[in-house]
Design a protein around this motif. Structure first.
Motif, PDB file in Angstrom:
ATOM      1  N   ALA A 241       0.806  -1.226   0.000  1.00  0.00           N
ATOM      2  CA  ALA A 241       0.000   0.000   0.000  1.00  0.00           C
ATOM      3  C   ALA A 241       0.838   1.275   0.000  1.00  0.00           C
ATOM      4  O   ALA A 241       0.285   2.367   0.090  1.00  0.00           O
ATOM      5  N   VAL A 242       2.169   1.155  -0.073  1.00  0.00           N
ATOM      6  CA  VAL A 242       3.019   2.351  -0.016  1.00  0.00           C
ATOM      7  C   VAL A 242       3.977   2.453  -1.212  1.00  0.00           C
ATOM      8  O   VAL A 242       4.979   3.160  -1.158  1.00  0.00           O
ATOM      9  N   GLY A 243       3.705   1.719  -2.288  1.00  0.00           N
ATOM     10  CA  GLY A 243       4.514   1.865  -3.502  1.00  0.00           C
ATOM     11  C   GLY A 243       5.822   1.103  -3.500  1.00  0.00           C
ATOM     12  O   GLY A 243       6.702   1.392  -4.300  1.00  0.00           O
ATOM     13  N   HIS A 244       5.973   0.130  -2.620  1.00  0.00           N
ATOM     14  CA  HIS A 244       7.225  -0.629  -2.567  1.00  0.00           C
ATOM     15  C   HIS A 244       7.113  -2.029  -3.172  1.00  0.00           C
ATOM     16  O   HIS A 244       8.086  -2.554  -3.692  1.00  0.00           O
ATOM     17  N   CYS A 245       5.954  -2.667  -3.074  1.00  0.00           N
ATOM     18  CA  CYS A 245       5.884  -4.089  -3.443  1.00  0.00           C
ATOM     19  C   CYS A 245       5.682  -4.286  -4.939  1.00  0.00           C
ATOM     20  O   CYS A 245       5.938  -5.369  -5.459  1.00  0.00           O
ATOM     21  N   GLY A 246       5.202  -3.269  -5.640  1.00  0.00           N
ATOM     22  CA  GLY A 246       5.090  -3.332  -7.093  1.00  0.00           C
ATOM     23  C   GLY A 246       3.861  -4.044  -7.635  1.00  0.00           C
ATOM     24  O   GLY A 246       3.630  -4.036  -8.844  1.00  0.00           O
ATOM     25  N   HIS A 247       3.073  -4.650  -6.772  1.00  0.00           N
ATOM     26  CA  HIS A 247       1.959  -5.466  -7.256  1.00  0.00           C
ATOM     27  C   HIS A 247       0.877  -4.667  -7.981  1.00  0.00           C
ATOM     28  O   HIS A 247       0.194  -5.208  -8.837  1.00  0.00           O
ATOM     29  N   CYS A 248       0.686  -3.421  -7.609  1.00  0.00           N
ATOM     30  CA  CYS A 248      -0.437  -2.667  -8.183  1.00  0.00           C
ATOM     31  C   CYS A 248       0.014  -1.757  -9.312  1.00  0.00           C
ATOM     32  O   CYS A 248      -0.684  -0.812  -9.654  1.00  0.00           O
ATOM     33  N   PRO A 252       2.281   3.587 -15.978  1.00  0.00           N
ATOM     34  CA  PRO A 252       3.243   4.332 -15.165  1.00  0.00           C
ATOM     35  C   PRO A 252       2.757   4.586 -13.732  1.00  0.00           C
ATOM     36  O   PRO A 252       3.442   5.246 -12.962  1.00  0.00           O
ATOM     37  N   HIS A 253       1.595   4.049 -13.371  1.00  0.00           N
ATOM     38  CA  HIS A 253       0.999   4.386 -12.076  1.00  0.00           C
ATOM     39  C   HIS A 253       1.118   3.252 -11.068  1.00  0.00           C
ATOM     40  O   HIS A 253       1.052   2.085 -11.431  1.00  0.00           O
ATOM     41  N   PHE A 254       1.277   3.645  -9.800  1.00  0.00           N
ATOM     42  CA  PHE A 254       1.067   2.728  -8.691  1.00  0.00           C
ATOM     43  C   PHE A 254      -0.342   3.028  -8.190  1.00  0.00           C
ATOM     44  O   PHE A 254      -0.605   4.164  -7.746  1.00  0.00           O
ATOM     45  N   ILE A 255      -1.233   2.034  -8.239  1.00  0.00           N
ATOM     46  CA  ILE A 255      -2.616   2.333  -7.853  1.00  0.00           C
ATOM     47  C   ILE A 255      -2.706   2.677  -6.375  1.00  0.00           C
ATOM     48  O   ILE A 255      -3.493   3.515  -5.964  1.00  0.00           O
ATOM     49  N   PRO A 260      -6.183   5.197  -5.262  1.00  0.00           N
ATOM     50  CA  PRO A 260      -6.923   4.452  -6.279  1.00  0.00           C
ATOM     51  C   PRO A 260      -7.813   5.335  -7.160  1.00  0.00           C
ATOM     52  O   PRO A 260      -8.234   4.895  -8.203  1.00  0.00           O
ATOM     53  N   VAL A 261      -8.052   6.598  -6.715  1.00  0.00           N
ATOM     54  CA  VAL A 261      -8.886   7.468  -7.538  1.00  0.00           C
ATOM     55  C   VAL A 261      -7.991   8.194  -8.543  1.00  0.00           C
ATOM     56  O   VAL A 261      -6.967   8.778  -8.167  1.00  0.00           O
ATOM     57  N   PHE A 262      -8.355   8.116  -9.796  1.00  0.00           N
ATOM     58  CA  PHE A 262      -7.619   8.794 -10.865  1.00  0.00           C
ATOM     59  C   PHE A 262      -8.566   9.691 -11.646  1.00  0.00           C
ATOM     60  O   PHE A 262      -9.751   9.380 -11.787  1.00  0.00           O
ATOM     61  N   CYS A 263      -8.011  10.776 -12.171  1.00  0.00           N
ATOM     62  CA  CYS A 263      -8.735  11.555 -13.166  1.00  0.00           C
ATOM     63  C   CYS A 263      -8.557  10.823 -14.492  1.00  0.00           C
ATOM     64  O   CYS A 263      -7.436  10.456 -14.857  1.00  0.00           O
ATOM     65  N   TYR A 264      -9.651  10.615 -15.205  1.00  0.00           N
ATOM     66  CA  TYR A 264      -9.567   9.832 -16.434  1.00  0.00           C
ATOM     67  C   TYR A 264      -8.570  10.423 -17.433  1.00  0.00           C
ATOM     68  O   TYR A 264      -7.888   9.688 -18.152  1.00  0.00           O
TER      69      TYR A 264
END
Lengths: 276, 373
Positions: A241-248, A252-255, A260-264
């Motif tokens: 949940a802090v941008g280290h594990c790479g799973h999400c 170019p984004h870490f969700i 998790p909210v993005f501007c389209y």
């Protein structure tokens, strides 16, 4: 990665099939950090694992906003960890890390017409946003909620939906229904196509299955809404949940930390890409 | 400080000076059939006199026939395992009579000295720093180990066939900060290191060593060695222009080149484990048989694993094609958007350690070819 903070279940409510809402309070006497609508926590059930779950507003329909000393999460039992979390009873203990991520663009909603579009469990991360809008409705031009599900009994928060429909426009849609259903039958995009919208002065917030969000984006674009006016919440397999594990990672984004909210407008090159 | 000369027979004094200062010294050693980074206690532990021959899916050690300590290139394993341990316990928990308790794990970070860090590897460490130290959230284990790290960098005077740092602008000459920088020279009968101190603590170590001033000829010979490594890469098949790679890959997410590589790739994850910048990890929650004790472990993971992208309902990246595309596009393109620089340093490990000989530089050129209108 931080160690979880110890919480206890202070209230629990069965929602639709296999879905519960838990209200959680920390067992230490430290205050909760500020949690914004659209953010998520990592919930840990002893021995069963940890999962990301969005914040989801107050547990009772009559409460206008979330209590500042509790977290509320609606979750569905779909795997080992969520099944264990769904079994938790009042008084049971669990671990919580968070809140994480970027939430809904609350600052930008003021003075705008707001279109809220949810599919299935996707209403849960939008509930705190709706509650914040309703608590301060004079600040917003006009609020519409479009909510779709499989069947009427699969729609979340029926009491809240009735409560909200007294103050804002609520349109419901289901895939299948019996003869006593008075709402729309079909897909949510049909309602969006025929809705009255003011494309120059509207922001849309969307949460639901990815396929539903894809068709919703296209329907809103047909209504003339610019990409910069569309916000949606994405879901991926988050471990840290802090941008280290790479799973999400998603393009170019870490969700976990960029979303998790993005501007389209920021994710348009990636949103329709398969297996990204 | 002016460049100085350390005679090769005095290299052990440097190792002992680091050990006396409390450092655990890590350097290149020969382990069976490969050179790896591991603990060294004296100069005798170093892989002196060995050369590495590297090619696609190929790694062999050969006697160099001379006494060079650093005649080989990058070791099989990257330094990352010493800064970001492959497996570590994050915390323990206990539940008894309904009462849950969390016990965080902390460590006394070892004080590490890396001897023989190549320019590409200094870049790789800097790239991982961006993830674990300088981002919104810090990884405390990594940060503490990194903070006390002492680096003795070595300029490359030879390139393996798989090396392409000259294409990625990360070598062969050391340009990033390092406590010490060595260039090994073996010239007729004389064998010595040109030494530069890049930090206060580096110069303090140098002050304990028997150094001589470097002559301009000695400096020129060191420079010539580095230029020779650069030449080897620039005239080899893995030299390419790395400008514009991000845009190239972003506009080629559906290139037929991905289908071709997916037919060969085993999705085995060797490349990600060998890569000095790949940082992904997974956590695993475990319990004991009593059901009262639980632990959370973190270990290296790979975007080539099927469950890596699992969310309820299945994996997002079902196909090998999508996993290879994710790895290579992340490494060479989206990394730039995330951290401001490429995630590839041109060390060539992913080429040597791929069991079917997939070569990232060839794949890039295949996409460039298919991109042409």
């Amino acid at each position: 990665m931080n160690t979880p903070r110890l919480f206890t279940v202070t209230d629990r409510r069965d929602e639709i099939t296999a879905t519960v809402t838990l209200e959680l309070q920390p067992l230490d006497d430290q205050p909760l950090p500020v949690a914004r609508p659209g953010q998520f926590n990592m919930l840990y059930s002893f021995g069963a694992g940890e999962v990301p779950i969005s914040l989801s507003g107050s547990i009772n329909a009559s409460d206008s906003v979330r209590s500042a000393d509790r977290y509320t999460h609606t979750l569905r039992a779909v795997g080992k960890t969520t099944e264990a979390l769904a079994r938790l009873q009042v008084g049971d203990q669990l671990g919580v890390r968070g809140p994480f991520g970027r939430g809904w663009p609350m600052d930008q909603l003021a003075g705008k017409k707001v279109v809220v579009i949810a599919g299935g469990l996707g209403l849960a991360p939008l509930k705190p946003l709706l509650e914040a809008l309703l608590a301060d409705i004079t600040h917003y031009g006009h609020v519409q909620l479009f909510y779709g599900g499989k069947r009427p009994e699969e729609l979340l928060y029926p009491e809240s939906l009735i409560h909200w429909s007294e103050k804002i426009e609520v349109q419901l849609s289901v895939d299948q229904a019996g003869p006593d259903w008075r709402g729309h039958v079909g897909v949510i995009t049909q309602l969006l196509a025929s809705a009255e919208m003011d494309p120059d002065n509207t922001l849309a917030v969307i949460c639901g299955p990815e396929i539903m969000m894809r068709f919703t984006i296209q329907a809103l674009q047909k209504q003339g809404l610019p990409d910069t006016a569309l916000y949606l919440s994405m879901e991926r397999n988050m471990h840290c949940a802090v941008g280290h594990c790479g799973h999400c990672q998603w393009g170019p984004h870490f969700i976990c930390k960029d979303g998790p909210v993005f501007c389209y407008a920021d994710i348009a090159p990636w949103f329709f890409q398969r297996e990204l | 400080m002016r460049a100085a000369i350390l005679a090769a027979e005095h290299l052990d004094l440097l190792i002992q000076a680091l050990r006396d200062s409390g450092y655990l010294v890590i350097g290149p050693v020969r382990d069976e059939l490969a050179i790896v980074y591991d603990e060294i206690r004296s100069v005798r532990d170093l892989s002196q006199g060995w050369l590495d021959e590297q090619e696609k899916g190929h790694y062999r050690l050969l006697p160099s026939g001379d006494g060079r300590y650093f005649g080989h290139t990058v070791a099989a394993n990257a330094w990352k395992k010493f800064l970001n341990p492959p497996k570590r316990l994050l915390w323990r928990a206990r539940q008894h009579n309904g009462q849950l308790q969390f016990m965080p794990q902390s460590e006394d970070a070892p004080q590490l000295a890396f001897l023989g860090v190549r320019s590409c590897e200094l870049h790789a460490i800097e790239i991982q720093d961006a993830v674990f130290v300088h981002d919104q959230h810090r990884d405390e284990v990594y940060s503490q180990r990194r903070q006390s790290l002492f680096t003795v960098a070595v300029n490359c005077t030879r390139a393996a066939a798989t090396c392409f740092c000259a294409s990625m602008n990360t070598g062969p000459e050391v340009t990033l900060p390092s406590d010490l920088v060595l260039t090994e020279v073996l010239d007729d009968a004389s064998h010595y290191f040109l030494v530069d101190g890049g930090s206060e603590r580096g110069r303090n170590i140098l002050a304990t060593l028997p150094l001589r001033a470097a002559t301009s000829k000695q400096q020129a010979l060191a420079k010539k060695g580095i230029e020779s490594a650069r030449q080897q890469m620039q005239t080899g098949p893995r030299f390419f222009d790395s400008a514009g790679i991000k845009e190239l890959l972003y506009r080629n997410l559906e290139s037929p080149a991905w289908d071709e590589v997916a037919d060969r790739c085993l999705s085995c994850a060797n490349c990600t484990l060998a890569c000095p910048t790949c940082f992904c990890s997974a956590v695993e929650d475990t319990t004991d048989l009593t059901g009262e004790h639980a632990e959370r472990w973190q270990q290296w993971d790979s975007c080539f694993n099927g469950e890596f992208s699992y969310i309820h309902g299945g994996s997002v990246r079902q196909t090998t094609r999508s996993r290879y595309r994710q790895w290579m596009t992340h490494k060479l393109a989206s990394w730039i958007d995330q951290f401001g620089h490429s995630g590839c340093v041109g060390c060539g490990r992913c080429i040597s350690w791929c069991p079917v000989g997939i070569d990232i530089t060839e794949q890039l050129q295949a996409i460039q070819q298919a991109d042409k209108p």
